[in-house]
Design a protein around this motif. Structure first.
Motif, short mmCIF file in Angstrom:
data_model
loop_
_atom_site.label_atom_id
_atom_site.label_comp_id
_atom_site.label_asym_id
_atom_site.label_seq_id
_atom_site.Cartn_x
_atom_site.Cartn_y
_atom_site.Cartn_z
N ALA A 47 0.83 -1.21 0.00
CA ALA A 47 0.00 0.00 0.00
C ALA A 47 0.86 1.25 0.00
O ALA A 47 0.51 2.26 -0.63
N VAL A 48 1.99 1.21 0.69
CA VAL A 48 2.88 2.37 0.70
C VAL A 48 3.50 2.59 -0.67
O VAL A 48 3.58 3.73 -1.16
N LEU A 49 3.91 1.51 -1.34
CA LEU A 49 4.43 1.66 -2.70
C LEU A 49 3.37 2.21 -3.64
O LEU A 49 3.67 3.06 -4.50
N ASP A 50 2.14 1.76 -3.49
CA ASP A 50 1.05 2.31 -4.31
C ASP A 50 0.88 3.81 -4.05
O ASP A 50 0.65 4.60 -4.98
N ALA A 51 0.98 4.21 -2.78
CA ALA A 51 0.82 5.63 -2.43
C ALA A 51 1.97 6.46 -2.98
O ALA A 51 1.78 7.59 -3.44
N LEU A 52 3.18 5.92 -2.95
CA LEU A 52 4.32 6.62 -3.54
C LEU A 52 4.10 6.83 -5.03
O LEU A 52 4.37 7.91 -5.57
N ALA A 53 3.61 5.81 -5.71
CA ALA A 53 3.33 5.93 -7.14
C ALA A 53 2.24 6.96 -7.40
O ALA A 53 2.32 7.75 -8.36
N GLU A 54 1.23 6.98 -6.55
CA GLU A 54 0.16 7.97 -6.68
C GLU A 54 0.70 9.39 -6.51
O GLU A 54 0.34 10.32 -7.26
N ALA A 55 1.57 9.59 -5.51
CA ALA A 55 2.14 10.91 -5.27
C ALA A 55 3.02 11.34 -6.44
O ALA A 55 2.99 12.51 -6.86
N ALA A 56 3.79 10.41 -6.99
CA ALA A 56 4.63 10.73 -8.14
C ALA A 56 3.78 11.12 -9.35
O ALA A 56 4.10 12.08 -10.07
N ALA A 57 2.69 10.40 -9.57
CA ALA A 57 1.83 10.71 -10.71
C ALA A 57 1.20 12.09 -10.59
O ALA A 57 0.95 12.77 -11.60
N ALA A 58 0.96 12.53 -9.36
CA ALA A 58 0.30 13.82 -9.16
C ALA A 58 1.18 15.00 -9.56
O ALA A 58 0.65 16.09 -9.84
N VAL A 59 2.50 14.82 -9.58
CA VAL A 59 3.40 15.93 -9.94
C VAL A 59 4.13 15.68 -11.25
O VAL A 59 4.87 16.54 -11.73
N ARG A 60 3.95 14.54 -11.84
CA ARG A 60 4.72 14.14 -13.02
C ARG A 60 4.36 14.97 -14.25
O ARG A 60 3.21 15.36 -14.44
N ASP A 61 5.37 15.25 -15.06
CA ASP A 61 5.10 15.77 -16.39
C ASP A 61 5.89 14.94 -17.39
O ASP A 61 6.67 14.06 -17.03
N ALA A 62 5.68 15.20 -18.67
CA ALA A 62 6.21 14.34 -19.71
C ALA A 62 7.73 14.32 -19.76
O ALA A 62 8.32 13.37 -20.28
N ARG A 63 8.37 15.36 -19.23
CA ARG A 63 9.83 15.42 -19.30
C ARG A 63 10.51 14.61 -18.21
O ARG A 63 11.69 14.28 -18.31
N ALA A 64 9.82 14.29 -17.15
CA ALA A 64 10.42 13.58 -16.03
C ALA A 64 10.71 12.13 -16.39
O ALA A 64 9.84 11.42 -16.88
N GLU A 65 11.94 11.71 -16.17
CA GLU A 65 12.35 10.35 -16.49
C GLU A 65 12.83 9.57 -15.27
O GLU A 65 13.04 8.35 -15.37
N THR A 66 13.01 10.26 -14.16
CA THR A 66 13.56 9.60 -12.98
C THR A 66 12.86 10.08 -11.72
O THR A 66 12.29 11.16 -11.67
N ILE A 67 12.91 9.22 -10.69
CA ILE A 67 12.37 9.52 -9.38
C ILE A 67 13.45 9.29 -8.34
O ILE A 67 14.16 8.27 -8.39
N GLY A 68 13.58 10.22 -7.41
CA GLY A 68 14.47 10.03 -6.28
C GLY A 68 13.64 9.97 -5.00
O GLY A 68 12.83 10.86 -4.75
N VAL A 69 13.83 8.92 -4.21
CA VAL A 69 13.01 8.70 -3.03
C VAL A 69 13.87 8.82 -1.77
O VAL A 69 14.85 8.10 -1.61
N ALA A 70 13.48 9.73 -0.89
CA ALA A 70 14.07 9.86 0.44
C ALA A 70 13.10 9.16 1.40
O ALA A 70 12.01 9.66 1.64
N ALA A 71 13.50 8.01 1.93
CA ALA A 71 12.54 7.14 2.62
C ALA A 71 12.97 6.85 4.05
O ALA A 71 14.16 6.77 4.37
N ALA A 72 11.98 6.64 4.89
CA ALA A 72 12.23 6.20 6.25
C ALA A 72 12.81 4.79 6.23
O ALA A 72 12.53 4.00 5.33
N GLY A 73 13.64 4.48 7.22
CA GLY A 73 14.24 3.16 7.35
C GLY A 73 15.69 3.15 6.93
O GLY A 73 16.24 4.16 6.47
N VAL A 74 16.33 2.02 7.11
CA VAL A 74 17.70 1.82 6.63
C VAL A 74 17.61 1.39 5.18
O VAL A 74 17.05 0.33 4.87
#
Length: 316
Positions: A47-74
């Motif tokens: 569910a967290v991975l799904d939410a991350l994908a949802e958040a990325a889609a909300a800001v994405r535009d056609a030029r974006a090719e990469t995602i950088g994730v700053a995440a809790a945990g080791v």
């Protein structure tokens, strides 16, 4: 590498235990779009991975090719996996973060610990390419990051910089969230300070903000609990400074902002530990504010391995 050198828009994600922040970061470091949503921490890793994908889609535009994730945990950025985590996010330990998010978005993903990503923005602000940094984030837990020679240290399995799990004399016998006892986090994190106050006064544990309010009114037990936690952090950072010789020491996080009582006690304890060549070194607040993690996350795409999407691949 700073966010201002990114050649094209990049999606930066900041995953915390309660909230996911997303930003589209332009080539000049400007945040072009933002989105936030709650972290479904109790629903598990998928569910967290799904939410991350949802958040990325909300800001994405056609030029974006990469995602950088700053995440809790080791986080191990080489394998793209969460190698260890508390139960703040259910089932988070062992999650294939990069592969799971790449499969959901079709974009290449770089990932790292959230505190280390935020610290990257501070490292980039140092003069010269070979700066050294100690970065502590004191909040619900105690996180951290260490950089030397201009490079963020990751260590085996991404463990480097977890300052909250240094042994602390002030925390002797106290249980830590990692399962051990006597670690810095147990006495210096917000819940640790509040729990110590409750134990001394025989009251029910409450939020740190309540203890801070009591301290401002002169409650000696509240003052003692806050200064004990602050001194524990100061001593630990002073010892690390002697070992690493940093150009800068940064103390971030909500606990560090509760007021001069905390800051003064930390600084005094830090100074008392320093060897004479470091006598002028003092802990300081972050130069980058609320957006440090999403900007740092975006910058990960230029400094860490990118994990491309695969046509077949499990997300765990």
């Amino acid at each position: 590498m700073t966010p201002t050198t990114l050649p094209s828009p990049v999606i930066g994600l900041d995953l915390g235990g309660t909230k996911i922040d997303a930003a589209l970061v332009g080539a000049d470091g400007t945040i072009l779009a933002r989105h936030s949503l709650p972290t479904p921490a109790a629903e598990g890793a998928e569910a967290v991975l799904d939410a991350l994908a949802e958040a990325a889609a909300a800001v994405r535009d056609a030029r974006a090719e990469t995602i950088g994730v700053a995440a809790a945990g080791v986080i191990d950025p080489v394998s793209g996996t969460v190698t260890s985590a508390t139960d703040t996010i259910r089932g988070w330990a062992g999650t294939a973060l990069a592969a799971g998010l790449a499969a959901r978005t079709g974009l290449a993903v770089a990932c790292d610990n959230d505190v280390r990503a935020a610290a990257g923005t501070e490292l980039a602000s140092l003069d010269g390419p070979d700066g050294s940094l100690i970065y502590a984030a004191v909040g619900t837990g105690v996180g951290g990051a260490v950089a030397a020679g201009g490079r963020m240290l990751h260590g085996a399995r991404g463990i480097a910089g977890h300052l909250g799990h240094l042994p602390s004399p002030e925390a002797a016998g106290l249980p830590c969230t990692c399962g051990a006892t006597g670690h810095l986090e147990a006495i210096a994190a917000g819940p640790g300070i509040a729990t110590h106050y409750a134990a001394v006064t025989g009251t029910a544990p409450g939020p740190l903000q309540r203890v801070a309010a009591y301290a401002r009114c002169g409650d000696p037990h509240a003052v003692a609990a806050i200064t004990l936690g602050a001194r524990a952090v100061g001593r630990a950072l002073g010892g690390l400074a002697n070992a690493l010789g940093p150009d800068r020491v940064v103390v971030a996080g909500g606990v560090s902002r509760i007021g001069p009582l905390y800051q003064d006690a930390l600084s005094e304890a830090f100074a008392a530990e320093l060897m004479s060549p470091l006598a002028q070194l003092t802990p300081s607040a972050p130069r980058v504010g609320h957006d440090a993690a999403v900007l740092g996350g975006a910058a990960l795409t230029r400094t860490l391995p990118l994990h491309p999407p695969r046509t077949t691949g499990a997300s765990r």
